[in-house]
Design a protein around this motif. Structure first.
Motif, PDB file in Angstrom:
ATOM      1  N   PHE A  33     -45.581 -20.003-107.498  1.00 22.01           N
ATOM      2  CA  PHE A  33     -45.291 -18.710-108.110  1.00 22.01           C
ATOM      3  C   PHE A  33     -46.100 -17.660-107.357  1.00 22.01           C
ATOM      4  O   PHE A  33     -47.199 -17.938-106.863  1.00 22.01           O
ATOM      5  N   HIS A  49     -40.684 -20.512-109.066  1.00 24.33           N
ATOM      6  CA  HIS A  49     -40.000 -21.699-108.513  1.00 24.33           C
ATOM      7  C   HIS A  49     -39.750 -21.559-107.009  1.00 24.33           C
ATOM      8  O   HIS A  49     -38.629 -21.775-106.535  1.00 24.33           O
ATOM      9  N   TYR A  86     -51.030 -12.913-105.003  1.00 26.79           N
ATOM     10  CA  TYR A  86     -51.616 -14.213-105.292  1.00 26.79           C
ATOM     11  C   TYR A  86     -50.519 -15.262-105.459  1.00 26.79           C
ATOM     12  O   TYR A  86     -49.541 -15.016-106.164  1.00 26.79           O
ATOM     13  N   GLN A  88     -49.691 -19.164-106.911  1.00 23.81           N
ATOM     14  CA  GLN A  88     -50.191 -19.955-108.040  1.00 23.81           C
ATOM     15  C   GLN A  88     -49.346 -21.216-108.176  1.00 23.81           C
ATOM     16  O   GLN A  88     -48.133 -21.196-107.944  1.00 23.81           O
ATOM     17  N   TRP A  90     -49.488 -25.355-110.363  1.00 21.46           N
ATOM     18  CA  TRP A  90     -50.105 -26.132-111.452  1.00 21.46           C
ATOM     19  C   TRP A  90     -50.660 -27.435-110.894  1.00 21.46           C
ATOM     20  O   TRP A  90     -50.003 -28.130-110.128  1.00 21.46           O
ATOM     21  N   SER A  93     -52.252 -29.869-115.753  1.00 16.14           N
ATOM     22  CA  SER A  93     -52.059 -28.781-116.723  1.00 16.14           C
ATOM     23  C   SER A  93     -52.991 -27.603-116.479  1.00 16.14           C
ATOM     24  O   SER A  93     -53.086 -26.701-117.331  1.00 16.14           O
ATOM     25  N   ALA A  94     -53.642 -27.579-115.349  1.00 20.17           N
ATOM     26  CA  ALA A  94     -54.546 -26.477-115.018  1.00 20.17           C
ATOM     27  C   ALA A  94     -53.885 -25.554-114.010  1.00 20.17           C
ATOM     28  O   ALA A  94     -53.314 -26.006-113.021  1.00 20.17           O
ATOM     29  N   GLY A  95     -53.967 -24.279-114.252  1.00 22.02           N
ATOM     30  CA  GLY A  95     -53.446 -23.318-113.308  1.00 22.02           C
ATOM     31  C   GLY A  95     -54.381 -23.160-112.123  1.00 22.02           C
ATOM     32  O   GLY A  95     -55.599 -23.203-112.291  1.00 22.02           O
ATOM     33  N   PHE A  97     -54.881 -20.579-108.771  1.00 21.20           N
ATOM     34  CA  PHE A  97     -54.468 -19.390-108.031  1.00 21.20           C
ATOM     35  C   PHE A  97     -54.961 -19.462-106.605  1.00 21.20           C
ATOM     36  O   PHE A  97     -56.022 -20.039-106.315  1.00 21.20           O
ATOM     37  N   THR A  99     -56.337 -17.625-103.076  1.00 22.35           N
ATOM     38  CA  THR A  99     -57.499 -16.756-102.842  1.00 22.35           C
ATOM     39  C   THR A  99     -57.134 -15.278-102.781  1.00 22.35           C
ATOM     40  O   THR A  99     -58.007 -14.424-102.856  1.00 22.35           O
TER      41      THR A  99
END
Lengths: 106, 117
Positions: A33, A49, A86, A88, A90, A93-95, A97, A99
């Motif tokens: 994303f 996506h 940025y 991003q 997954w 279950s942790a996002g 991002f 740098t």
């Protein structure tokens, strides 16, 4: 490692094409994303996506992904596109991002 | 119009606590996973915590055991209880909705947390 690496800055002339890369081991089988953030504002999603544009996002924004690298492309860059971008993804279950990349329209 | 509005930020001493709130309007809140993302001034975005529609929770390693995310669907509200705050937690905290396509499609305006003596 779950890190996502982007170039710190990209400069582009008005009307030209800006490309921003995002690299990381977790990208191999995950969607990417992209978000645009202008100074003092909240982020806005510009790609989801890997390559789809949310409603209201101009066609000049496009995305692609291959292997461990994703790319955001701004075609026909306009002054209003000057912002931080940025990526991003997954990691379970942790996002995570990227740098961040500052796009400057010269 | 879907809107997220954060509140609860402020100045707190190291070791202190704060509770952030995020009020949602214009959306069926209970159908979406919700998250907190923070940004140190002049730096990048950092995901902090997320909560699923059934209350499952997820945390950034550095906040595990100190922060607790929760939601109250009847009030269309998201919360972040922050305990034992550190200087490194100083940031603007955004709440964000995870869309059905898994990205963050709606963001609040952010609330500023400053941890300093």
């Amino acid at each position: 490692s779950s890190a996502l690496t982007q170039p710190p800055s990209v400069s582009v002339s008005p009307g030209q094409t800006a490309s921003i890369t995002c690299s990381g081991d977790i990208l191999g089988n995950r969607f990417v994303f992209w978000y645009q953030q202008k100074p003092g504002q909240s982020p806005v999603q510009v790609i989801y996506h890997d390559s789809k544009r949310p409603s209201g996002i101009p066609e000049r924004f496009s995305g692609s992904s291959s292997g461990n690298t994703a790319t955001l492309t701004i075609s026909g860059t306009q002054a209003m596109d000057e912002a931080d971008y940025y990526c991003q993804a997954w990691d379970r279950s942790a996002g995570v991002f990227g740098t961040g990349t500052k796009v400057t329209v010269l | 119009e879907v809107q997220l509005v954060e509140s609860g930020g402020g100045l707190v001493q190291p070791g202190g606590s704060l509770r952030l709130s995020c009020a949602a309007s214009g959306v069926t809140f209970k159908n979406y996973e919700m998250h907190w993302v923070r940004q140190v001034k002049g730096k990048g975005l950092e995901w902090v915590s997320g909560i699923g529609t059934v209350g499952d929770t997820y945390y950034l390693d550095s906040v595990k055991g100190r922060f607790t995310i929760s939601r109250e669907d009847a009030k269309n509200s998201l919360y972040l209880q922050m305990n034992n705050l550190r200087a490194g937690d100083t940031a603007v905290y955004f709440c964000a909705r995870e869309s059905l396509d898994d990205g963050f499609d709606i963001w609040g305006q952010g609330t500023t947390v400053t941890v300093s003596s």
